[in-house]
Write a protein that holds these residues in place. Structure first.
Motif, PDB file in Angstrom:
ATOM      1  N   HIS A  98       0.851  -1.191   0.000  1.00 33.94           N
ATOM      2  CA  HIS A  98       0.000   0.000   0.000  1.00 33.94           C
ATOM      3  C   HIS A  98       0.880   1.231   0.000  1.00 33.94           C
ATOM      4  CE1 HIS A  98      -2.453   3.150   2.273  1.00 33.94           C
ATOM      5  NE2 HIS A  98      -2.980   3.070   1.066  1.00 33.94           N
ATOM      6  N   SER A  99       0.595   2.171  -0.881  1.00 32.25           N
ATOM      7  CA  SER A  99       1.255   3.467  -0.894  1.00 32.25           C
ATOM      8  C   SER A  99       2.773   3.286  -0.983  1.00 32.25           C
ATOM      9  CB  SER A  99       0.833   4.272   0.342  1.00 32.25           C
ATOM     10  OG  SER A  99       1.342   5.572   0.310  1.00 32.25           O
ATOM     11  N   ALA A 120       1.105  -9.935  -7.747  1.00 31.70           N
ATOM     12  CA  ALA A 120       1.355  -8.748  -6.928  1.00 31.70           C
ATOM     13  C   ALA A 120       0.120  -7.858  -6.931  1.00 31.70           C
ATOM     14  CB  ALA A 120       2.561  -7.975  -7.460  1.00 31.70           C
ATOM     15  N   VAL A 121      -0.065  -7.171  -5.809  1.00 35.43           N
ATOM     16  CA  VAL A 121      -1.168  -6.225  -5.651  1.00 35.43           C
ATOM     17  C   VAL A 121      -0.578  -4.907  -5.169  1.00 35.43           C
ATOM     18  CG1 VAL A 121      -3.338  -5.714  -4.472  1.00 35.43           C
ATOM     19  CG2 VAL A 121      -2.746  -8.103  -5.033  1.00 35.43           C
ATOM     20  N   VAL A 122      -0.932  -3.816  -5.833  1.00 37.01           N
ATOM     21  CA  VAL A 122      -0.485  -2.495  -5.391  1.00 37.01           C
ATOM     22  C   VAL A 122      -1.714  -1.623  -5.145  1.00 37.01           C
ATOM     23  CG1 VAL A 122       1.813  -2.612  -6.418  1.00 37.01           C
ATOM     24  CG2 VAL A 122      -0.076  -1.753  -7.793  1.00 37.01           C
ATOM     25  N   LEU A 123      -1.815  -1.120  -3.938  1.00 37.03           N
ATOM     26  CA  LEU A 123      -2.937  -0.276  -3.521  1.00 37.03           C
ATOM     27  C   LEU A 123      -2.446   1.163  -3.418  1.00 37.03           C
ATOM     28  CD1 LEU A 123      -4.192  -2.526  -0.551  1.00 37.03           C
ATOM     29  CD2 LEU A 123      -4.857  -2.676  -2.974  1.00 37.03           C
ATOM     30  N   ALA A 124      -3.057   2.069  -4.162  1.00 34.36           N
ATOM     31  CA  ALA A 124      -2.650   3.484  -4.180  1.00 34.36           C
ATOM     32  C   ALA A 124      -1.152   3.597  -4.434  1.00 34.36           C
ATOM     33  CB  ALA A 124      -3.042   4.167  -2.872  1.00 34.36           C
ATOM     34  N   PRO A 125      -0.692   3.208  -5.632  1.00 37.05           N
ATOM     35  CA  PRO A 125       0.742   3.033  -5.882  1.00 37.05           C
ATOM     36  C   PRO A 125       1.516   4.331  -6.077  1.00 37.05           C
ATOM     37  CG  PRO A 125      -0.496   2.615  -7.882  1.00 37.05           C
ATOM     38  CD  PRO A 125      -1.513   2.821  -6.798  1.00 37.05           C
ATOM     39  N   LEU A 126       2.834   4.211  -5.825  1.00 38.91           N
ATOM     40  CA  LEU A 126       3.786   5.292  -6.108  1.00 38.91           C
ATOM     41  C   LEU A 126       4.173   5.337  -7.585  1.00 38.91           C
ATOM     42  CD1 LEU A 126       6.515   5.092  -3.303  1.00 38.91           C
ATOM     43  CD2 LEU A 126       5.114   7.083  -3.834  1.00 38.91           C
ATOM     44  N   ALA A 127       4.378   4.175  -8.158  1.00 41.31           N
ATOM     45  CA  ALA A 127       4.871   4.082  -9.535  1.00 41.31           C
ATOM     46  C   ALA A 127       3.842   4.662 -10.520  1.00 41.31           C
ATOM     47  CB  ALA A 127       5.164   2.614  -9.861  1.00 41.31           C
ATOM     48  N   GLN A 224      -7.077   1.690  -6.511  1.00 42.10           N
ATOM     49  CA  GLN A 224      -6.866   3.061  -6.038  1.00 42.10           C
ATOM     50  C   GLN A 224      -8.172   3.840  -6.069  1.00 42.10           C
ATOM     51  OE1 GLN A 224      -3.773   5.219  -8.105  1.00 42.10           O
ATOM     52  NE2 GLN A 224      -3.526   6.689  -6.447  1.00 42.10           N
ATOM     53  N   GLY A 225      -8.284   4.781  -5.152  1.00 42.65           N
ATOM     54  CA  GLY A 225      -9.414   5.691  -5.158  1.00 42.65           C
ATOM     55  C   GLY A 225      -9.169   6.858  -6.091  1.00 42.65           C
ATOM     56  N   ASP A 226     -10.210   7.289  -6.788  1.00 42.03           N
ATOM     57  CA  ASP A 226     -10.027   8.427  -7.703  1.00 42.03           C
ATOM     58  C   ASP A 226     -10.096   9.767  -6.985  1.00 42.03           C
ATOM     59  OD1 ASP A 226     -12.753   8.627  -7.236  1.00 42.03           O
ATOM     60  OD2 ASP A 226     -13.345   8.334  -9.329  1.00 42.03           O
ATOM     61  N   ALA A 227     -10.301   9.723  -5.639  1.00 45.18           N
ATOM     62  CA  ALA A 227     -10.226  10.941  -4.832  1.00 45.18           C
ATOM     63  C   ALA A 227      -8.996  10.919  -3.921  1.00 45.18           C
ATOM     64  CB  ALA A 227     -11.498  11.099  -4.001  1.00 45.18           C
ATOM     65  N   ASP A 228      -7.970  10.183  -4.328  1.00 44.35           N
ATOM     66  CA  ASP A 228      -6.727  10.077  -3.566  1.00 44.35           C
ATOM     67  C   ASP A 228      -6.062  11.451  -3.489  1.00 44.35           C
ATOM     68  OD1 ASP A 228      -4.070   9.511  -2.695  1.00 44.35           O
ATOM     69  OD2 ASP A 228      -4.177   7.494  -3.540  1.00 44.35           O
ATOM     70  N   VAL A 230      -3.284  12.051  -1.658  1.00 45.54           N
ATOM     71  CA  VAL A 230      -1.856  11.889  -1.363  1.00 45.54           C
ATOM     72  C   VAL A 230      -1.084  11.581  -2.642  1.00 45.54           C
ATOM     73  CG1 VAL A 230      -0.146  10.524  -0.090  1.00 45.54           C
ATOM     74  CG2 VAL A 230      -2.309  11.168   1.006  1.00 45.54           C
ATOM     75  N   LEU A 231      -1.530  10.584  -3.392  1.00 44.27           N
ATOM     76  CA  LEU A 231      -0.906  10.207  -4.656  1.00 44.27           C
ATOM     77  C   LEU A 231      -1.949  10.361  -5.762  1.00 44.27           C
ATOM     78  CD1 LEU A 231       1.072   7.033  -3.523  1.00 44.27           C
ATOM     79  CD2 LEU A 231       1.982   9.331  -3.954  1.00 44.27           C
ATOM     80  N   PRO A 232      -1.844  11.401  -6.572  1.00 41.83           N
ATOM     81  CA  PRO A 232      -2.888  11.689  -7.562  1.00 41.83           C
ATOM     82  C   PRO A 232      -3.125  10.506  -8.506  1.00 41.83           C
ATOM     83  CG  PRO A 232      -1.334  13.514  -7.385  1.00 41.83           C
ATOM     84  CD  PRO A 232      -0.750  12.393  -6.603  1.00 41.83           C
ATOM     85  N   PHE A 233      -4.369  10.076  -8.590  1.00 39.58           N
ATOM     86  CA  PHE A 233      -4.735   8.892  -9.364  1.00 39.58           C
ATOM     87  C   PHE A 233      -4.279   8.970 -10.827  1.00 39.58           C
ATOM     88  CE2 PHE A 233      -8.262   6.707 -11.795  1.00 39.58           C
ATOM     89  CZ  PHE A 233      -7.799   5.416 -11.586  1.00 39.58           C
ATOM     90  N   PRO A 234      -4.475  10.092 -11.542  1.00 34.96           N
ATOM     91  CA  PRO A 234      -4.055  10.124 -12.949  1.00 34.96           C
ATOM     92  C   PRO A 234      -2.550   9.949 -13.133  1.00 34.96           C
ATOM     93  CG  PRO A 234      -5.605  11.895 -12.488  1.00 34.96           C
ATOM     94  CD  PRO A 234      -5.197  11.324 -11.159  1.00 34.96           C
ATOM     95  N   ALA A 235      -1.748  10.391 -12.150  1.00 37.63           N
ATOM     96  CA  ALA A 235      -0.288  10.315 -12.260  1.00 37.63           C
ATOM     97  C   ALA A 235       0.274   8.998 -11.757  1.00 37.63           C
ATOM     98  CB  ALA A 235       0.359  11.468 -11.490  1.00 37.63           C
ATOM     99  N   THR A 236      -0.541   8.204 -11.072  1.00 30.58           N
ATOM    100  CA  THR A 236      -0.028   6.980 -10.454  1.00 30.58           C
ATOM    101  C   THR A 236      -0.785   5.759 -10.972  1.00 30.58           C
ATOM    102  OG1 THR A 236      -1.402   7.432  -8.493  1.00 30.58           O
ATOM    103  CG2 THR A 236       0.889   8.167  -8.434  1.00 30.58           C
ATOM    104  N   GLY A 237      -1.822   5.312 -10.267  1.00 32.05           N
ATOM    105  CA  GLY A 237      -2.477   4.059 -10.635  1.00 32.05           C
ATOM    106  C   GLY A 237      -3.017   4.021 -12.038  1.00 32.05           C
TER     107      GLY A 237
END
Length: 283
Positions: A98-99, A120-127, A224-228, A230-237
């Motif tokens: 996560h994150s 693998a599972v990534v929740l609200a990813p950095l990449a 990922q949530g689209d109201a994230d 911390v890590l903007p959804f369009p730039a990450t997940g």
């Protein structure tokens, strides 16, 4: 309390605390910043009930692990994970991050391969890459991260409050998706972390994972949530899903960054559908 030793500082061991419960196919849960393995409680119980062996561990500098003054970078974090995977001799494992924990998943698979890992599972990813650069215009300006570091150095505990506000979208979700008590518990967990580790981890967030992605040859679930906030959804997940050949994206509408807590039922369902039951895993 079980530990694995991943290095030394001034002759003293650097130990990672871990918990290992259940039996069956192993699932390794890698926590987000600035928390520790305790924040996986809703996933741990669901996965144990589904018949999996569940391993959580505290990243160096966090929770019950040692708090060295160095090693807060993803090459070191991935090496730490490799020690855990090797010493426990985990096979056919599922990595769930996560994150900040998604960075370990990505760098581990890029550096050490998938011999021990099947999914693998990534929740609200950095990449793939958070920092805005000439060849990464989708990223975030450096000055934002400089501001985070200044806030941590000025008053780490006040910064933790602002981080938890963004983590939960607290003004919108308090008393609904997250209680005051759960907010306070997360704050308390974060306050236990190494001050040096908390600061240095901000630089780790800016790791460029784009070189790791072509080496990932297993199925990956992205949630990922689209109201994230911390890590903007369009730039990450959302972007990451387009860069992995075998990825499935689950978008949680209106969900914040802290989905392992606020949207535990949806997250657990997505994970178990992706990895299967114990019987399915061994079919």
């Amino acid at each position: 309390m079980p530990f694995v030793t991943v290095g030394t500082e001034n002759g003293a061991p650097i130990d990672l605390y871990y918990e290992d419960h259940g039996s069956g196919r192993p699932v390794v849960l890698i926590h987000g910043f600035p928390f520790n393995g305790a924040t996986w409680e809703k996933q741990t119980m669901a996965l144990l009930d589904a018949g999996f062996r569940v391993i959580t561990y505290d990243r160096r500098g966090f929770g019950n692990s040692s708090q060295p003054t160095f090693g807060y970078d993803y090459d070191t974090f991935a090496a730490d994970l490799d020690v855990l995977m090797t010493q426990l001799d985990l096979r056919d494992a599922i990595l769930v991050g996560h994150s900040m924990g998604t960075g370990e998943v990505t760098r581990y698979l890029g550096a050490y391969g998938s011999n021990r890992v099947s999914k693998a599972v990534v929740l609200a990813p950095l990449a793939p890459f958070l920092l805005k650069t000439p060849d990464n215009p989708e990223g975030v300006e450096q000055k934002l991260f400089d501001g985070f570091k200044q806030a941590i150095m000025k008053d780490r505990f006040a910064y933790l409050s602002s981080f938890c506000d963004a983590f939960f979208n607290y003004q919108q979700n308090k008393g609904k998706l997250v209680s005051e008590e759960a907010y306070r518990a997360h704050w308390n967990i974060g306050a236990r972390a190494s001050a040096k580790g908390t600061l240095d981890c901000v630089d780790a967030w800016l790791t460029d994972f784009r070189g790791d992605l072509p080496r990932i040859n297993i199925p990956v679930l992205i949630v990922q949530g689209d109201a994230d906030a911390v890590l903007p959804f369009p730039a990450t997940g959302q972007r990451l899903a387009q860069m992995l050949p075998d990825a499935k994206l689950v978008t949680l509408r209106g969900a914040p960054h802290g989905i392992p807590w606020t949207h535990a039922a949806e997250v657990n369902r997505a994970i178990t559908e992706f990895i299967g039951t114990r019987a399915m895993a061994h079919a």
